[in-house]
Motif scaffolding. Sequence first.
Motif, short mmCIF file in Angstrom:
data_model
loop_
_atom_site.label_atom_id
_atom_site.label_comp_id
_atom_site.label_asym_id
_atom_site.label_seq_id
_atom_site.Cartn_x
_atom_site.Cartn_y
_atom_site.Cartn_z
N GLU A 75 65.52 -56.34 -5.95
CA GLU A 75 64.22 -57.01 -5.92
C GLU A 75 63.66 -57.18 -7.33
N ARG A 76 63.72 -56.13 -8.14
CA ARG A 76 63.21 -56.19 -9.52
C ARG A 76 63.99 -57.22 -10.35
N THR A 77 65.31 -57.19 -10.21
CA THR A 77 66.14 -58.13 -10.95
C THR A 77 65.86 -59.55 -10.50
N ALA A 78 65.68 -59.74 -9.19
CA ALA A 78 65.38 -61.07 -8.66
C ALA A 78 64.07 -61.60 -9.23
N LEU A 79 63.06 -60.75 -9.30
CA LEU A 79 61.77 -61.20 -9.83
C LEU A 79 61.88 -61.55 -11.32
N GLU A 80 62.58 -60.72 -12.08
CA GLU A 80 62.76 -61.00 -13.51
C GLU A 80 63.54 -62.29 -13.71
N LEU A 81 64.60 -62.42 -12.95
CA LEU A 81 65.46 -63.59 -13.09
C LEU A 81 64.74 -64.87 -12.66
N GLU A 82 63.94 -64.77 -11.61
CA GLU A 82 63.17 -65.94 -11.18
C GLU A 82 62.25 -66.41 -12.30
N GLN A 83 61.56 -65.47 -12.96
CA GLN A 83 60.66 -65.82 -14.07
C GLN A 83 61.44 -66.44 -15.23
N GLU A 84 62.60 -65.89 -15.53
CA GLU A 84 63.40 -66.41 -16.64
C GLU A 84 63.94 -67.80 -16.31
N PHE A 85 64.36 -68.01 -15.07
CA PHE A 85 64.83 -69.34 -14.67
C PHE A 85 63.68 -70.35 -14.70
N LYS A 86 62.49 -69.93 -14.30
CA LYS A 86 61.34 -70.84 -14.35
C LYS A 86 61.02 -71.23 -15.79
#
Length: 153
Positions: A75-86
């Motif tokens: 979950e933490r990685t997904a949130l970080e990665l989502e922000q980086e992809f955005k």
Amino acid sequence: MDPLSGAASVIAVVQVAGQVWSLCWKYYSDAKNAKSDIERLMGNVEALQNLFQRVQALAKGPGAAKLVASKELIERTALELEQEFKALRRCLEPSKQQSILKSFGRRLRWPLQKEDVDKIFQLLERHKTTLITAMNCDQMTAVVHLGNNLEES
């Protein structure tokens, strides 16, 4: 992490990764000198997207309750990665000026330098390694529990 919030995070990463990949494709078809950087970035985005789709399938599958070690990390990685992809998507979205020039037959200019792509590549690799390590940890935990159950029998 409840299954629904984890699945939502994973779905968000898959969607944003798809948008980044599509933007890369637009540049790839137009860019002159950045094709190798774009190919590399597209390959890494696609690999992470595929990995998250597999994680999503596991999170929805019958063994989801056994994902003890990786739930919070995913979950933490997904949130970080989502922000980086955005952030990457915002960087890659053509400006209004570029869109106007494109309509007149001009090529899109790739907005990233090789060093930027290298940094993004390292970041994506770090996230991929984190996810794989978390999943391996859960797998090892399952093997240990299976071994303990067999010894008790």
